[in-house]
Motif scaffolding. Structure first.
Motif, PDB file in Angstrom:
ATOM      1  N   MET A  10      92.253  76.610  40.386  1.00  0.00           N
ATOM      2  CA  MET A  10      92.222  77.779  41.217  1.00  0.00           C
ATOM      3  C   MET A  10      90.609  77.943  41.441  1.00  0.00           C
ATOM      4  N   VAL A  11      89.936  77.516  42.808  1.00  0.00           N
ATOM      5  CA  VAL A  11      88.700  77.801  42.863  1.00  0.00           C
ATOM      6  C   VAL A  11      88.318  79.293  42.622  1.00  0.00           C
ATOM      7  N   THR A  12      87.029  79.464  41.942  1.00  0.00           N
ATOM      8  CA  THR A  12      86.704  80.780  41.653  1.00  0.00           C
ATOM      9  C   THR A  12      85.509  81.479  42.356  1.00  0.00           C
ATOM     10  N   VAL A  40      90.720  73.058  35.278  1.00  0.00           N
ATOM     11  CA  VAL A  40      89.675  73.450  35.854  1.00  0.00           C
ATOM     12  C   VAL A  40      89.426  73.122  37.224  1.00  0.00           C
ATOM     13  N   GLU A  41      88.899  74.122  38.022  1.00  0.00           N
ATOM     14  CA  GLU A  41      89.158  74.213  39.599  1.00  0.00           C
ATOM     15  C   GLU A  41      88.405  72.927  39.977  1.00  0.00           C
ATOM     16  N   ALA A  42      88.857  72.645  41.482  1.00  0.00           N
ATOM     17  CA  ALA A  42      88.378  71.408  42.188  1.00  0.00           C
ATOM     18  C   ALA A  42      86.812  71.516  41.883  1.00  0.00           C
ATOM     19  N   MET A  43      86.357  70.070  41.441  1.00  0.00           N
ATOM     20  CA  MET A  43      84.728  70.040  41.467  1.00  0.00           C
ATOM     21  C   MET A  43      84.582  68.672  42.184  1.00  0.00           C
ATOM     22  N   LEU A  55      93.236  63.944  39.344  1.00  0.00           N
ATOM     23  CA  LEU A  55      92.651  63.790  40.814  1.00  0.00           C
ATOM     24  C   LEU A  55      93.509  64.635  42.026  1.00  0.00           C
ATOM     25  N   HIS A  56      92.592  65.195  42.643  1.00  0.00           N
ATOM     26  CA  HIS A  56      93.048  66.206  43.688  1.00  0.00           C
ATOM     27  C   HIS A  56      93.279  65.128  45.035  1.00  0.00           C
ATOM     28  N   SER A  57      94.676  65.095  44.941  1.00  0.00           N
ATOM     29  CA  SER A  57      95.218  64.234  46.266  1.00  0.00           C
ATOM     30  C   SER A  57      96.216  65.138  47.005  1.00  0.00           C
TER      31      SER A  57
HETATM   32  C1  LIG Z   1      92.203  81.435  44.932  1.00  0.00           C
HETATM   33  C2  LIG Z   1      93.172  80.168  44.903  1.00  0.00           C
HETATM   34  C3  LIG Z   1      92.415  79.198  44.728  1.00  0.00           C
HETATM   35  C4  LIG Z   1      92.960  77.790  44.699  1.00  0.00           C
HETATM   36  N1  LIG Z   1      92.230  76.736  44.453  1.00  0.00           N
HETATM   37  C5  LIG Z   1      92.828  75.382  44.204  1.00  0.00           C
HETATM   38  C6  LIG Z   1      92.324  74.356  43.880  1.00  0.00           C
HETATM   39  O1  LIG Z   1      90.982  74.222  43.687  1.00  0.00           O
HETATM   40  N2  LIG Z   1      92.980  73.149  43.793  1.00  0.00           N
HETATM   41  C7  LIG Z   1      94.331  73.256  43.836  1.00  0.00           C
HETATM   42  O2  LIG Z   1      94.965  72.030  43.985  1.00  0.00           O
HETATM   43  N3  LIG Z   1      94.940  74.228  44.326  1.00  0.00           N
HETATM   44  C8  LIG Z   1      94.393  75.391  44.598  1.00  0.00           C
HETATM   45  N4  LIG Z   1      94.916  76.703  44.636  1.00  0.00           N
HETATM   46  C9  LIG Z   1      96.546  76.569  44.584  1.00  0.00           C
HETATM   47  C10 LIG Z   1      97.101  76.673  43.394  1.00  0.00           C
HETATM   48  O3  LIG Z   1      96.727  75.831  42.333  1.00  0.00           O
HETATM   49  C11 LIG Z   1      98.633  76.803  43.325  1.00  0.00           C
HETATM   50  O4  LIG Z   1      99.118  75.627  43.887  1.00  0.00           O
HETATM   51  C12 LIG Z   1      99.134  78.001  44.620  1.00  0.00           C
HETATM   52  O5  LIG Z   1      98.405  79.214  44.387  1.00  0.00           O
HETATM   53  C13 LIG Z   1     100.611  78.196  44.324  1.00  0.00           C
HETATM   54  O6  LIG Z   1     101.048  78.654  42.970  1.00  0.00           O
HETATM   55  P1  LIG Z   1     101.212  80.141  42.677  1.00  0.00           P
HETATM   56  O7  LIG Z   1     102.383  80.528  43.350  1.00  0.00           O
HETATM   57  O8  LIG Z   1     101.741  79.987  41.017  1.00  0.00           O
HETATM   58  O9  LIG Z   1      99.883  80.849  42.743  1.00  0.00           O
HETATM   59  C14 LIG Z   1      94.244  77.667  44.695  1.00  0.00           C
HETATM   60  C15 LIG Z   1      94.930  79.057  44.765  1.00  0.00           C
HETATM   61  C16 LIG Z   1      94.418  80.105  44.997  1.00  0.00           C
HETATM   62  C17 LIG Z   1      95.102  81.565  45.200  1.00  0.00           C
END
Ligand SMILES: Cc1cc2nc3c(=O)[nH]c(=O)nc-3n(C[C@H](O)[C@H](O)[C@H](O)COP(=O)(O)O)c2cc1C
Ligand code: SF4
Length: 483
Positions: A23-25, A55-58, A146-148
Motif C-alpha cells: 500500500m503506497v503511503t 513494503v509498498e511498490a518501489m 514482483l508487481h505484475s
Molecule cells: C492507499 C492504497 C495504496 C495501494 N498501493 C498499492 C501498491 O503499491 N501496490 C499494490 O499492489 N497494491 C496497492 N494497493 C491495493 C491493495 O494492496 C489491495 O489490493 C486493495 O486495497 C484491496 O485490498 P483490501 O480490500 O484488503 O484493502 C493499494 C491500496 C490502497 C488503499
C-alpha cells in the motif's frame, strides 16, 4: 485458528497467515529515500504481529514520480536496510519489498504504452528487475515480490489488451515471455534460495481484459517458473480510468479501480471465489505454490473461512490493517470487539490518488500512524452500538446525533469532505452537532470520538455519510441554465 498457524514460503517462516499487501503511503521523500515516517509505518505492522509485510511498490528504475520508494540504485540499500532491521528487531514478521516498473504518464492524459518499448528497453527492464531483487537481498529483506498487477509494465505485458505483435505479445505465451525472462535473470543474479513472489490479477475487469479462464493458466506458468507465492489482486487499469483535465490519470478511478479497492457497497471477501478457482487449478497440476488474495477481507470470521474453505493459503488484508495494524494481536487475544474496523470509505485511496500522505480516516486527526494500542485506557468506550451516530439533512445543514457515553467530557467530531483530508470540525459537550457548511455536489463522511477529562479519546464511533441534496432554488436555477 488456521489464520494464526505458522506457514513456510520457501525459506521464509511466517508466524501466521496474515499478509499486509503493498500500500503506497507517499511518506517517502521526493527522491525515493526511506524516511523515519515510512519506516515507522512498517514497524507498526510488525508490532501488530502481521505475518508478512509487503513494503509498498518501489521503483526499479530512475523515475520522477514524487514520494515513491526506489530500489533503482545501490545507494538506496542502506536506507532500506535500516528499515528492515527495525522491522526484524520488532517482531518475527517477515518483510519483502514490492518491486515495480512503470511507464510514463502525463497530465495531458497521454501515457506511454508497452508497444512503444524497443527491444533494448525490454532488455534493460529485465536487468533492472534482477538488480533490484539482488539489492533487496543485500538490504536484508526476507524475499521480494514482483508487481505484475494493475496498470504497470509487467501487468501490461500479461494483459489480454497487450498490443505488441512481436515475441512479447500476440499469444498467451508471448504475453508471458517477459515474465519468463525476468525470472531467469533473477535466478541468475540471486539464486533460487531467496523467495520471490509475484502479484498479478485474477481478473482485469476491463473490456476485453482477461478473466479467470486465463489467470488460471498464468498462475500455472508462474508456479512452473518457481515463484514463491502468488498474490492475487484485480483490476486497477488505465484503460477505464477517468481523466480529470490537468491531472495525471489515476488507474483506480474507473470500474476496474473500484473492483481493486472495493468500497463499502461491495460484499466482503468478494474475490475469494476467483482465488479458490486459481488455487484449485494450480494444485491439481501438482504445484503447492501458496496463494493469497485481497479484497475486503477484514472480518476475522471471513479471513478464517477463506482459509478453511481452501480458497487461499494466506490472506491479504490491506485497508483492514491500515485502519488497525494491531488486528492480528487482537484476534490472537480474542479481543474482536477492540478491532478498529475499516469501513471501506476509501479516504486513504483518495489521498493516494491526490498525491497526499496516506492515512486512515479513523486515526486521530493529524496523526501519520495508527494510534498505539492501549488496552488499559482511561478513555471512554462506546457501547455495542458504537455510538449509534446518525445523520440527516435539514435544509442547508447536516444534523448529527449520537448516544451519550459514560465518562465522556466532550466529543470530537471528525469529517472528511469529498473523501479528502480529515479534519476535526468541533469539540462539543452535547450529543448533537450541526454542520452548517455543507454544499450540494460535495460528499461528507463523519464520525465522533468520546474524550475523557484528560483528553484520552475513544475509538471512532460508526461512520455516517451524506451527499447533500440541491436546494429547490438552486435546482430551478440549474434547470434554467440547462434550458
Ligand atoms: C492507499 C492504497 C495504496 C495501494 N498501493 C498499492 C501498491 O503499491 N501496490 C499494490 O499492489 N497494491 C496497492 N494497493 C491495493 C491493495 O494492496 C489491495 O489490493 C486493495 O486495497 C484491496 O485490498 P483490501 O480490500 O484488503 O484493502 C493499494 C491500496 C490502497 C488503499
Ligand atoms: S481510510 Fe477508510 S477505507 Fe481507508 S483504511 Fe481507513 S477506514 Fe478503511
Amino acid at each position: 485458528m488456521k489464520l494464526l498457524e505458522p506457514m513456510a514460503i520457501g525459506s521464509m517462516s511466517l508466524p501466521n497467515r496474515v499478509m499486509v499487501p503493498a500500500m503506497v503511503t507517499r511518506l517517502a521523500d521526493e527522491d525515493g529515500w526511506v524516511t523515519q515516517d515510512i519506516a515507522d509505518r512498517y514497524v507498526r505492522y510488525a508490532k501488530g504481529g502481521v505475518g508478512l509485510i509487503v513494503v509498498e511498490a518501489m521503483a526499479i528504475h530512475h523515475s520522477n514520480s514524487g514520494p515513491l520508494l526506489r530500489i533503482s540504485d545501490d545507494r538506496f540499500i542502506p536506507g532500506l536496510a535500516g528499515m528492515v532491521e527495525r522491522i526484524h528487531d520488532t517482531s518475527d514478521s517477515k518483510v519483502v519489498p514490492q518491486i515495480i516498473h512503470f511507464m510514463k504518464v502525463a497530465r495531458s492524459g497521454w501515457r506511454q504504452t508497452i508497444d512503444m518499448l524497443s527491444l533494448e528497453d525490454i532488455d534493460r527492464i529485465v536487468e533492472q528487475f534482477g538488480d533490484a531483487v539482488a539489492r533487496a537481498r543485500e538490504a536484508g529483506f526476507d524475499g521480494a515480490e514482483l508487481h505484475s498487477a494493475h496498470a504497470y509494465t509487467l501487468a501490461s505485458f500479461l494483459s489480454r489488451r497487450n498490443p505488441r505483435t512481436d515475441d512479447y505479445g500476440g499469444t498467451l505465451e508471448g504475453r508471458l515471455h517477459l515474465i519468463g525472462r525476468v525470472r531467469e535473470n533473477i535466478l541468475r543474479k540471486v539464486g533460487d534460495d531467496f523467495p520471490v513472489g509475484i502479484r498479478f490479477l485474477s481478473e482485469e475487469f476491463i473490456k476485453d481484459g482477461y478473466t479467470v479462464n486465463e489467470s488460471k493458466l498464468i498462475a500455472l506458468r508462474l508456479a512452473q517458473l518457481g515463484f514463491a507465492y502468488l498474490s492475487l489482486s484485480v483490476g486497477g487499469k488505465f484503460e477505464d480510468a477517468e481523466h480529470v483535465p490537468g491531472q495525471v490519470p489515476y488507474p483506480y478511478t474507473g470500474y476496474s479501480g473500484d473492483r481493486c479497492m472495493p468500497g463499502a457497497w461491495y460484499p466482503p471477501a468478494l474475490h475469494a471465489g476467483l482465488a479458490g478457482e486459481i488455487k484449485a487449478f494450480v494444485n491439481a497440476k501438482g504445484y503447492a505454490t501458496p496463494v493469497a488474495a485481497a479484497g475486503k477481507i477484514s472480518d476475522p470470521a471471513d479471513a478464517e473461512r477463506v482459509l478453511t474453505e481452501g480458497a487461499m493459503d494466506f490472506v491479504a488484508i490491506a485497508r483492514g490493517l491500515l485502519a488497525d495494524p494491531d488486528w492480528v494481536n487482537k484476534v490472537r487475544a480474542g479481543q474482536l470487539d477492540r478491532i478498529i474496523r475499516c469501513d471501506y470509505c476509501n479516504v486513504c485511496k483518495h489521498l493516494d490518488g491526490t498525491h497526499k500522505k496516506v492515512v486512515c480516516f479513523l486515526w486521530p486527526k493529524g496523526d501519520l500512524q495508527a494510534p498505539a494500542d492501549d488496552a488499559v485506557t482511561t478513555a471512554p468506550a462506546w457501547g455495542s452500538d458504537k455510538g449509534n451516530l446518525k445523520i440527516r439533512q435539514e435544509g442547508g445543514a447536516a444534523v448529527l446525533t449520537w448516544t451519550k457515553t459514560p465518562g465522556a467530557a466532550r466529543y470530537d467530531v471528525y469529517r472528511a469532505a469529498d473523501d479528502g483530508e480529515v479534519t476535526v470540525e468541533d469539540a462539543v459537550k452535547v450529543t448533537r452537532w450541526v454542520d452548517n457548511t455543507i454544499m450540494a455536489g460535495m460528499s461528507y463522511r463523519y464520525y465522533v470520538r468520546a474524550c475523557g477529562p484528560t483528553g484520552d479519546a475513544s475509538p471512532p464511533s460508526n461512520t455516517v455519510h451524506l451527499a447533500p441534496e440541491m436546494p429547490a432554488d438552486a435546482t430551478a436555477g440549474r434547470a434554467r441554465t440547462e434550458a
